[in-house]
Design an enzyme around this catalytic site. Structure first.
Site, short mmCIF file in Angstrom:
data_model
loop_
_atom_site.label_atom_id
_atom_site.label_comp_id
_atom_site.label_asym_id
_atom_site.label_seq_id
_atom_site.Cartn_x
_atom_site.Cartn_y
_atom_site.Cartn_z
N ASP A 1 0.83 -1.21 0.00
CA ASP A 1 0.00 0.00 0.00
C ASP A 1 0.86 1.26 0.00
O ASP A 1 0.54 2.25 0.65
CB ASP A 1 -0.98 0.03 1.19
CG ASP A 1 -2.00 1.17 1.05
OD1 ASP A 1 -2.34 1.53 -0.09
OD2 ASP A 1 -2.45 1.70 2.08
N ASN B 1 2.46 10.38 4.90
CA ASN B 1 1.17 10.21 4.25
C ASN B 1 0.84 11.45 3.44
O ASN B 1 1.70 12.04 2.81
CB ASN B 1 0.09 9.84 5.28
CG ASN B 1 -1.11 9.18 4.63
OD1 ASN B 1 -1.93 9.83 4.00
ND2 ASN B 1 -1.20 7.87 4.74
N TRP B 2 -0.39 11.91 3.47
CA TRP B 2 -0.86 13.00 2.60
C TRP B 2 -0.23 14.35 2.93
O TRP B 2 -0.16 15.22 2.07
CB TRP B 2 -2.38 13.14 2.72
CG TRP B 2 -2.74 13.90 3.97
CD1 TRP B 2 -2.88 13.39 5.22
CD2 TRP B 2 -2.91 15.31 4.07
NE1 TRP B 2 -3.13 14.40 6.10
CE2 TRP B 2 -3.17 15.59 5.42
CE3 TRP B 2 -2.89 16.37 3.14
CZ2 TRP B 2 -3.39 16.89 5.90
CZ3 TRP B 2 -3.10 17.66 3.62
CH2 TRP B 2 -3.35 17.91 4.97
#
Lengths: 590, 283
Positions: free
Chosen positions: A321, A421-422
């Site tokens: 992922d 992450n984002w």
């Protein structure tokens, strides 16, 4: 100025036959122009783009607030998003002409007086009951051009509103929310086109980048991110993305993932937009042999026609992922007496990449987290990772799992939530450093059998998440792009989930889930200021100048993907209260 | 016609100051008219809907509704201002509703009559003000008793996960209508239409306002025949009945519209074959 624009609009209407073309010009004149947007990073009086400049450097030239003066910085006002919808607030505000435009959870957009915090208008999208955002009901920000502000909604629509009244001008369906699509990223505007990505990577959607006429909302081009899918230009088929079945088997490219859920950046020097693409679907990599282009990649795209100029795949044949969505920030790499037009990206997979932005050639790839169990490094000649094959989650067909149909679990780091992450990093041309909000965690992961079903999660994997250290998960790290070395770091108990801002005042700002907006010395990492906003921060800070004073603003409101997962990480965050508040700060007047 | 002989005691004294602020020193035509319903909200309604324009209470504007609202979410109301002759606009509003404005109707090539269903929050006068070409508003109304709660309840769609699939769908039918008038018979087309829409008022907790703002009825050539600018209190899945006068050889009516989220509404309604169209084409 406002009066002048009004008279132009009247003249356009009186001109009759000319009214159509003229009113479009008048609409542009009533607000920021394409040129204003291109120059956003150089004009501290406004914030017109997500990223504080289309390159996304999140750097401001302002220095009234600096490592010395910031000790006196205090709140000016705060605004509550209200309602019963206090969920993750991952937004970055925009500022234009004394008005702040900020998005909230559940597809809301607020226009506020930047001086007083008084609300001018609010738009609440009426969302259908069946929306399927994978990781909280967030929105990351709006775009502005002329008399319109734009944002994407959780039911995968793009909405244009009049910036003065909040009335909807147009509302376009971008994708089918019932198939799992949504839209959480801020759009970018390049030369009159509004360019968006899509979300829904865990539902077997196909990622795409789309450009529309910002005035009318009509589609100009589309570029699917998964090989084998056809692009369009001006309503006709243009070119296929890649070559069908070159890196995918069978018809898996039809549900291949690669969602462009973080939006993109733009570099005028090379006239390229850079979009990152998500992980391939499903997670179980044994079901999809091949590199699975162009998932987990950065794509350089021509904004005029949607053609791919180059790609760099950060995780070929991903099995962990490791989305490749992270922002690609253009900067001048000064190395060995040369200046290379480069770009950098801190990837979910734990590596910090420096890439030649003219051709996509890898310059360096260095880990920015303590463990990258899946690869021992990158081959600079081929641009490919040197895999640790033993760390790829095994095929469930080989057995060895806890239950029938499950593969043998392995421990891998970073976790599925990534080394980063984002949350966007920042780059300072003053210090030549990148400031990366990283997290130290790993996962137990095992594969499972899965078949695609429209609108259902398409994973084929099970997983946990575990901190790597007892005393911290989050780490804000200053990285030298010339060497990949970490110059300083700030360790935070809870995972970092907010964006970063840096200024010519030698400052770096970021928020923490514990509720603090913090400022650090950009050269040393020394913490110089903090303020608790009352809920966890997962938004991105901005700064601008107004009436001769420098302002700083941040959205507070805990949420996002972190609280959705349990395990050891939950212990650090389970007691954080939700919120939904925009805070504005400045120095007291002397 | 309203008369002047009803004393206004407390209401007048109470609202006097506010009225002066709202309409200034001017005393336009109608300011001395007495509200036949003696509503405490009339002065506010007047300022909101009519502004400073001259008006009079006028029984020729007929508003028909049940004496008591059996279903506060669906109160059928019919407005007929045909007795006035030419009418430019009809504004429908309810004094005691938290959102008083219900709709604004422009019968461009249509008879000045409209029927609809609306939500009522409590017992109130429901009024229609018709604007004649001389610039005077003619106000009629009816009092409807209600148990309450129509505007603050969630739409039924809120409990239905599939409403969005049918959003903006139109069901409609048109048929010839014949009216007797002083000059003999006149012909028009009666159009009844229903649009699937939650019409959320924004007053139910957690549900933002979401309502149809505009519906336009056009003839086959795209000319506007009638225009409805609607507001939140119109019932969920609105039903409207209007009487338009398309060209005699028209084959269809076109209905276009939009809600406050920008959703486009579009439908074509076939017109029944008419003897008159044959007469027109063979004449």
């Amino acid at each position: 100025m406002k009066r002048m624009f009004t008279s132009i609009a009247v003249a356009g209407a009186v001109a009759g036959g000319l009214a159509v073309s003229f009113s479009a010009d008048a609409a542009r004149a009533a607000g920021p122009t394409d040129q204003d947007i291109q120059k956003d990073a150089e004009t501290p009086g406004d914030v017109l783009t997500y990223g504080m400049g289309l390159q996304g450097q999140r750097h401001s030239t302002l220095k009234t607030i600096n490592t010395e003066t910031i000790k006196k910085m205090v709140p000016v006002w705060a605004f509550s998003f209200g309602g019963e919808k206090q969920r993750g607030q991952e937004s970055q505000p925009l500022v234009h002409d004394g008005v702040i435009y900020v998005t909230g959870s559940y597809s809301r957009l607020f226009a506020l007086d930047a001086r007083t915090g008084e609300k001018k208008w609010q738009y609440d999208a009426r969302l259908p009951e069946g929306i399927m955002p994978c990781c909280d009901v967030v929105n990351r920000g709006a775009a502005i051009l002329g008399d319109k502000v734009y944002f994407g909604t959780l039911d995968a629509r793009l909405v244009a509103l009049n910036k003065d009244t909040g009335k909807v001008v147009w509302n376009k369906k971008v994708a089918d929310y019932q198939a799992g699509y949504s839209m959480t990223a801020a759009p970018i505007i390049v030369n009159g086109k509004i360019i968006t990505g899509n979300s829904g990577g865990e539902f077997g959607v196909v990622g795409a980048v789309e450009a529309r006429d910002a005035e009318t909302g009509e589609l100009v081009w589309t570029r699917p991110t998964v090989e084998g899918n056809m692009g369009t230009l001006n309503g006709k088929e243009s070119t296929m993305t890649g070559t069908k079945n070159a890196s995918w088997t069978g018809d898996l490219w039809q549900t291949g993932g690669g969602a462009t859920w973080l939006g993109g950046t733009y570099d005028a020097e090379t006239n390229s937009i850079f979009f990152g693409t998500g992980n391939p679907a499903p997670w179980n990599s044994h079901l999809r042999p091949g590199d699975n282009l162009y998932t987990s990649s950065t794509l350089a795209i021509n904004p005029d026609n949607g053609e791919i100029k180059w790609h760099f795949q950060t995780t070929p044949h991903d099995g962990w992922d490791f989305d490749g969505v992270n922002e690609f920030i253009s900067f001048d790499l000064k190395k060995d007496g040369k200046v290379i037009k480069a770009g950098a990206k801190a990837d979910r997979n734990g590596y910090f990449f420096v890439i030649d932005r003219t051709n996509g050639k890898l310059q360096s790839a260095t880990p920015f987290v303590t463990q990258t169990s899946w690869a021992t490094g990158f081959d600079l000649k081929t641009g490919r990772p040197i895999y640790n094959d033993a760390n790829r989650p095994p095929n469930p067909m080989d057995g060895g799992g806890a239950a029938a149909g499950q593969g043998k679990p392995i421990f891998a780091a970073p976790s599925f939530l990534g080394g980063k992450n984002w949350m966007p990093m920042a780059y300072s041309p003053d210090t030549d450093l990148f400031y990366v909000p990283a997290n130290e965690w790993g996962m137990d992961i095992w594969n499972e059998a899965i078949t695609y079903k429209k609108g259902a999660a398409y994973l084929g994997a099970g997983f946990t998440i575990k901190p790597l250290f007892d005393d911290y998960i989050g780490a804000l790290r200053a990285i030298d792009p010339k060497t990949g070395k970490i110059v300083w770091e700030y360790k935070n108990p809870a995972p970092l989930w907010g964006g970063v801002l840096t200024t010519a005042g030698n400052l770096v700002f970021t928020g923490t889930p514990e509720g603090y907006l913090k400022a650090f010395d950009a050269k040393t990492g020394a913490e110089v200021w903090k303020f608790n906003t009352g809920s966890g921060i997962v938004g991105s800070p901005i700064t601008w100048e107004m009436d001769g004073e420098q302002y700083v603003s941040i959205v507070s409101g805990w949420g996002g993907a972190v609280p959705l997962w349990g395990g050891e990480v939950a212990k650090k965050v389970k007691d954080i209260n939700q919120g939904g508040m925009l805070w504005v700060f400045k120095l007291p007047k002397a | 016609m309203g008369r002047l002989d009803v004393p206004r005691f407390g209401v007048r004294r109470f609202c006097g100051a506010m009225l002066a602020v709202m309409i200034g020193a001017a005393d336009p035509a109608g300011a001395t008219e007495t509200d036949p319903f003696r509503s405490v909200m009339w002065d506010d309604m007047r300022a909101l809907v009519l502004g400073d324009a001259p008006f009079r209470f006028d029984d020729r504007v007929k508003v028909t509704a049940p004496a008591s609202a059996e279903d506060a979410l669906n109160v059928p109301v019919a407005v007929d201002a045909t007795a006035l002759g030419a009418v430019e606009r009809i504004a429908v509003f309810a004094d005691m509703n938290p959102i008083p404005r219900i709709l604004d109707y422009r019968p461009i090539a249509a008879r000045p009559t409209i029927a609809l269903r609306l939500k009522l929050q409590q017992a109130t006068a429901i009024r229609a003000a018709a604007l004649t070409p001389d610039g005077v508003w003619h106000v009629g109304g009816v009092f409807v008793d209600a148990a309450g709660g129509g505007c603050t309840s969630p739409a039924l769609a809120h409990g239905d996960p599939t409403w969005e699939r049918h959003l903006g769908e139109v069901q409609a039918r048109a048929w010839p209508a014949v009216q007797a008038s002083a000059e003999g018979q006149s012909k028009s087309t009666r159009l009844r239409l229903r649009v699937r829409h939650p019409m959320d008022t924004g007053l139910a907790p957690g549900i933002p306002a979401f309502f149809i703002e505009t519906l336009v009825v056009r003839d086959g050539d795209g000319r506007e025949l009638a225009r409805i600018d609607s507001h939140e209190p119109v019932s969920e899945n609105p039903v409207f009945t209007v009487e338009v006068t398309p060209p005699a050889d028209g084959r269809a009516l076109l209905v276009t519209g939009r809600d406050n989220n920008g959703t486009e509404i579009r439908a074509s309604v076939p017109l029944a074959w008419r003897q008159s169209s044959l007469e027109t084409s063979t004449r």
